[in-house]
Design a protein around this motif. Structure first.
Motif, mmCIF file in Angstrom:
data_model
loop_
_atom_site.group_PDB
_atom_site.id
_atom_site.type_symbol
_atom_site.label_atom_id
_atom_site.label_comp_id
_atom_site.label_asym_id
_atom_site.label_seq_id
_atom_site.Cartn_x
_atom_site.Cartn_y
_atom_site.Cartn_z
ATOM 1 N N ILE A 9 0.868 -1.172 0.000
ATOM 2 C CA ILE A 9 0.000 0.000 0.000
ATOM 3 C C ILE A 9 0.906 1.224 0.000
ATOM 4 O O ILE A 9 1.748 1.377 0.893
ATOM 5 C CB ILE A 9 -0.909 0.022 1.248
ATOM 6 C CG1 ILE A 9 -1.715 -1.268 1.350
ATOM 7 C CG2 ILE A 9 -1.820 1.241 1.232
ATOM 8 C CD1 ILE A 9 -2.248 -1.531 2.749
ATOM 9 N N VAL A 27 -6.024 0.932 7.713
ATOM 10 C CA VAL A 27 -5.090 -0.083 7.207
ATOM 11 C C VAL A 27 -4.891 -1.169 8.265
ATOM 12 O O VAL A 27 -4.927 -2.375 7.970
ATOM 13 C CB VAL A 27 -3.742 0.553 6.814
ATOM 14 C CG1 VAL A 27 -2.745 -0.524 6.396
ATOM 15 C CG2 VAL A 27 -3.927 1.564 5.677
ATOM 16 N N GLN A 30 -7.501 -4.022 8.519
ATOM 17 C CA GLN A 30 -7.733 -4.925 7.390
ATOM 18 C C GLN A 30 -7.815 -6.380 7.820
ATOM 19 O O GLN A 30 -6.993 -6.857 8.613
ATOM 20 C CB GLN A 30 -6.621 -4.756 6.348
ATOM 21 C CG GLN A 30 -6.651 -3.430 5.606
ATOM 22 C CD GLN A 30 -7.978 -3.216 4.908
ATOM 23 O OE1 GLN A 30 -8.321 -3.940 3.967
ATOM 24 N NE2 GLN A 30 -8.723 -2.225 5.365
ATOM 25 N N TRP A 35 0.415 -7.342 4.450
ATOM 26 C CA TRP A 35 0.611 -6.083 3.730
ATOM 27 C C TRP A 35 1.798 -5.323 4.310
ATOM 28 O O TRP A 35 2.240 -5.577 5.427
ATOM 29 C CB TRP A 35 -0.641 -5.200 3.782
ATOM 30 C CG TRP A 35 -1.215 -4.966 5.156
ATOM 31 C CD1 TRP A 35 -2.257 -5.624 5.730
ATOM 32 C CD2 TRP A 35 -0.760 -4.014 6.132
ATOM 33 N NE1 TRP A 35 -2.501 -5.151 7.003
ATOM 34 C CE2 TRP A 35 -1.597 -4.157 7.259
ATOM 35 C CE3 TRP A 35 0.266 -3.067 6.174
ATOM 36 C CZ2 TRP A 35 -1.441 -3.384 8.421
ATOM 37 C CZ3 TRP A 35 0.425 -2.295 7.321
ATOM 38 C CH2 TRP A 35 -0.418 -2.455 8.418
ATOM 39 N N CYS A 37 2.781 -1.046 4.385
ATOM 40 C CA CYS A 37 2.229 0.278 4.085
ATOM 41 C C CYS A 37 3.383 1.270 4.016
ATOM 42 O O CYS A 37 4.050 1.550 5.018
ATOM 43 C CB CYS A 37 1.228 0.695 5.153
ATOM 44 S SG CYS A 37 0.441 2.300 4.821
ATOM 45 N N ASN A 92 -1.316 -1.228 -4.355
ATOM 46 C CA ASN A 92 -2.519 -0.394 -4.240
ATOM 47 C C ASN A 92 -2.099 0.974 -3.726
ATOM 48 O O ASN A 92 -1.679 1.117 -2.580
ATOM 49 C CB ASN A 92 -3.543 -1.017 -3.291
ATOM 50 C CG ASN A 92 -4.961 -0.572 -3.568
ATOM 51 O OD1 ASN A 92 -5.856 -1.385 -3.743
ATOM 52 N ND2 ASN A 92 -5.206 0.736 -3.642
ATOM 53 N N TRP A 93 -2.139 1.978 -4.621
ATOM 54 C CA TRP A 93 -1.915 3.342 -4.158
ATOM 55 C C TRP A 93 -3.129 3.795 -3.364
ATOM 56 O O TRP A 93 -4.262 3.408 -3.659
ATOM 57 C CB TRP A 93 -1.689 4.278 -5.351
ATOM 58 C CG TRP A 93 -0.355 4.122 -5.988
ATOM 59 C CD1 TRP A 93 0.849 4.537 -5.496
ATOM 60 C CD2 TRP A 93 -0.063 3.513 -7.255
ATOM 61 N NE1 TRP A 93 1.865 4.218 -6.375
ATOM 62 C CE2 TRP A 93 1.331 3.594 -7.462
ATOM 63 C CE3 TRP A 93 -0.860 2.908 -8.241
ATOM 64 C CZ2 TRP A 93 1.951 3.097 -8.595
ATOM 65 C CZ3 TRP A 93 -0.254 2.403 -9.370
ATOM 66 C CH2 TRP A 93 1.144 2.496 -9.545
ATOM 67 N N PHE A 94 -2.897 4.620 -2.367
ATOM 68 C CA PHE A 94 -3.992 5.116 -1.544
ATOM 69 C C PHE A 94 -3.686 6.564 -1.173
ATOM 70 O O PHE A 94 -2.546 7.023 -1.305
ATOM 71 C CB PHE A 94 -4.150 4.249 -0.283
ATOM 72 C CG PHE A 94 -5.540 4.204 0.253
ATOM 73 C CD1 PHE A 94 -6.542 3.525 -0.422
ATOM 74 C CD2 PHE A 94 -5.873 4.845 1.446
ATOM 75 C CE1 PHE A 94 -7.837 3.488 0.068
ATOM 76 C CE2 PHE A 94 -7.163 4.819 1.944
ATOM 77 C CZ PHE A 94 -8.151 4.133 1.255
ATOM 78 N N LEU A 105 -8.662 -5.001 1.170
ATOM 79 C CA LEU A 105 -7.620 -5.832 0.562
ATOM 80 C C LEU A 105 -8.092 -7.268 0.333
ATOM 81 O O LEU A 105 -7.802 -7.862 -0.718
ATOM 82 C CB LEU A 105 -6.367 -5.840 1.435
ATOM 83 C CG LEU A 105 -5.635 -4.513 1.603
ATOM 84 C CD1 LEU A 105 -4.425 -4.690 2.517
ATOM 85 C CD2 LEU A 105 -5.190 -3.941 0.267
ATOM 86 N N PRO A 161 -7.298 5.054 -5.532
ATOM 87 C CA PRO A 161 -7.377 4.016 -4.491
ATOM 88 C C PRO A 161 -8.178 2.779 -4.886
ATOM 89 O O PRO A 161 -8.037 1.731 -4.258
ATOM 90 C CB PRO A 161 -8.048 4.754 -3.321
ATOM 91 C CG PRO A 161 -7.721 6.190 -3.541
ATOM 92 C CD PRO A 161 -7.774 6.366 -5.030
ATOM 93 N N PHE A 164 -6.089 -1.866 -8.081
ATOM 94 C CA PHE A 164 -5.261 -2.885 -7.424
ATOM 95 C C PHE A 164 -4.654 -3.739 -8.527
ATOM 96 O O PHE A 164 -5.367 -4.325 -9.340
ATOM 97 C CB PHE A 164 -6.167 -3.722 -6.512
ATOM 98 C CG PHE A 164 -5.464 -4.754 -5.685
ATOM 99 C CD1 PHE A 164 -5.024 -4.458 -4.404
ATOM 100 C CD2 PHE A 164 -5.282 -6.052 -6.155
ATOM 101 C CE1 PHE A 164 -4.408 -5.416 -3.613
ATOM 102 C CE2 PHE A 164 -4.667 -7.019 -5.384
ATOM 103 C CZ PHE A 164 -4.222 -6.693 -4.106
#
Length: 316
Positions: A9, A27, A30, A35, A37, A92-94, A105, A161, A164
Motif C-alpha cells: 500500500i 489499514v 484490514q 501487507w 504500508c 494499491n496506491w492510496f 484488501l 485508491p 489494485f
C-alpha cells in the motif's frame, strides 16, 4: 499452507497529520494481514513524522520515507518512489485522507485469485463531515470492458485508491511527475493504452474518499479556470503519448475534448508552442479543413471575442 501474497500500500502525504491517523487505522483494521504500508512524505511541516513514528513502533508493517530531494515536489514523485521501494506482489496506491473498509484488501485478493486477471477495480463512496454519498460514474464498470479506450471514452471510471494491480504489470510505467493536476487520469490513459491487460470490476464500495476544503479536488473546484487548465495540460500530455496507438474514434474523442478546453481558456494556459504543435497534429490526423477552422476560431477568439460557430464546425 501456501503463504499469502504481500500487498504494498503506497500513500503519498503532505501536511496531513490531522487526517492520516484515521487512514492508517483503517489499514490496521484490514482482515487481510499480509501487507506493507509505505508512506512517502512530500516535505510535511506538521507532526506527520512524529505521528507515523508512533505507528511504526506499534507495527513494523508501516514504513516512512521522505521524498528524495532530487525528485520534483508532488504526489506523483511520492507514488513513483513508493513503487520503487515496494516489495509486494500487488500494488494499491492510496490517499492519506481516505479510508479503507475492513475487507478492502481481502476482497481484491480474492477476486484476483478467482478471476485470474491483472488488475481489479473497486468502488469508493464520497464523504464529508455531513453526509456519505454514491458516485454514479461507476455504473459503466460492470457492463463495459475495463480497457484504455473505454477509460478515455468515459464508459468506465475509477479513482486511484480503487486500482489494485500486479506489480509485474507496472514495469517501466510511472506517474508523470511534471503534472500537478489530472495526474492519475494521465497515468491510466497512458498505461492502459500502451499495454494490453485484463481487469475486472468489483461492484462493492470498499473505500471512503474524504472531501474537505484542503483536498486538491476541492481547491480546484473553487477555481474553474485552474481546474480546466490542469485538465487540459493532463489531456495534452496523455494525447501526445498515445495518439499513434489508439484508433480513430478514441483519437477524435480526445481531440474534441482538448479543443473544447482550449476554446474555454486562453492559449497562454499551455503555451503557444504546445498549442501550435497540437494544431499541427490536428492537420495531420483530423480533417485539415476543420483543423484550420479550429486554429482560425482560436485566433478570432483572442482578438475579436467571436468564433463560436467556426469552432463548432471544427469539432463536428
Amino acid at each position: 499452507m501456501q503463504e499469502q501474497p504481500l500487498v504494498s500500500i503506497i500513500i503519498p502525504t503532505y501536511n496531513r497529520a490531522h487526517l492520516i491517523g484515521e487512514t492508517l487505522d483503517s489499514v490496521l483494521a484490514q482482515t487481510y494481514v499480509h501487507w506493507e504500508c509505505i508512506v512517502v512524505d512530500d516535505g510535511s511541516r506538521d507532526m506527520t513524522a512524529t505521528l507515523i513514528a508512533a505507528y511504526i513502533s506499534k507495527d513494523q508493517r508501516f514504513h516512512y520515507y521522505l521524498r528524495p530531494l532530487d525528485r520534483p515536489k508532488g504526489a506523483n514523485a511520492c507514488r513513483n518512489y513508493g513503487l520503487k521501494l515496494a516489495k509486494g506482489e500487488y500494488i494499491n496506491w492510496f490517499d492519506s485522507d481516505d479510508l479503507m473498509q475492513p475487507d478492502f484488501l481481502y476482497r481484491k485478493i480474492e477476486v484476483m485469485k478467482h478471476e485470474k486477471v491483472d488488475f481489479v477495480i473497486s468502488k469508493s463512496l464520497n464523504f464529508d463531515e455531513y453526509v456519505t454519498y454514491e458516485v454514479t460514474k461507476y455504473k459503466g464498470n460492470i457492463v463495459h470492458q475495463l480497457s484504455g479506450k473505454n477509460y478515455i471514452l468515459k464508459k468506465v471510471y475509477w479513482m486511484t485508491p480503487d486500482f489494485f494491480i500486479k506489480k509485474e504489470c507496472l514495469k517501466g510505467y510511472f506517474f508523470n511527475e511534471s503534472l500537478h493536476s489530472g495526474q492519475e487520469t494521465n497515468f491510466f490513459i497512458v498505461f492502459l493504452n500502451k499495454i494490453n491487460l485484463n481487469g475486472v470490476a468489483i461492484d462493492e464500495y470498499l473505500s471512503l474518499r474524504r472531501l474537505h476544503n484542503s483536498s486538491i479536488q476541492q481547491e480546484l473546484k473553487q477555481s474553474k479556470p485552474d481546474a480546466y487548465c490542469g485538465k487540459l495540460i493532463s489531456l495534452l500530455a496523455s494525447y501526445n503519448c498515445i495518439f499513434k496507438e489508439v484508433d480513430n474514434e478514441t483519437k477524435s474523442f480526445m481531440q474534441v475534448e482538448i479543443m473544447s478546453l482550449l476554446h474555454k481558456l486562453e492559449i497562454q494556459c499551455v503555451g503557444s508552442r504546445s498549442f501550435f504543435n497540437f494544431t499541427g497534429n490536428l492537420i495531420h490526423h483530423r480533417n485539415p479543413l476543420k483543423a484550420s477552422a479550429f486554429l482560425i476560431s482560436m485566433l478570432l477568439k483572442s482578438y475579436f471575442k467571436t468564433s463560436y460557430k467556426l469552432f463548432e464546425y471544427s469539432r463536428s
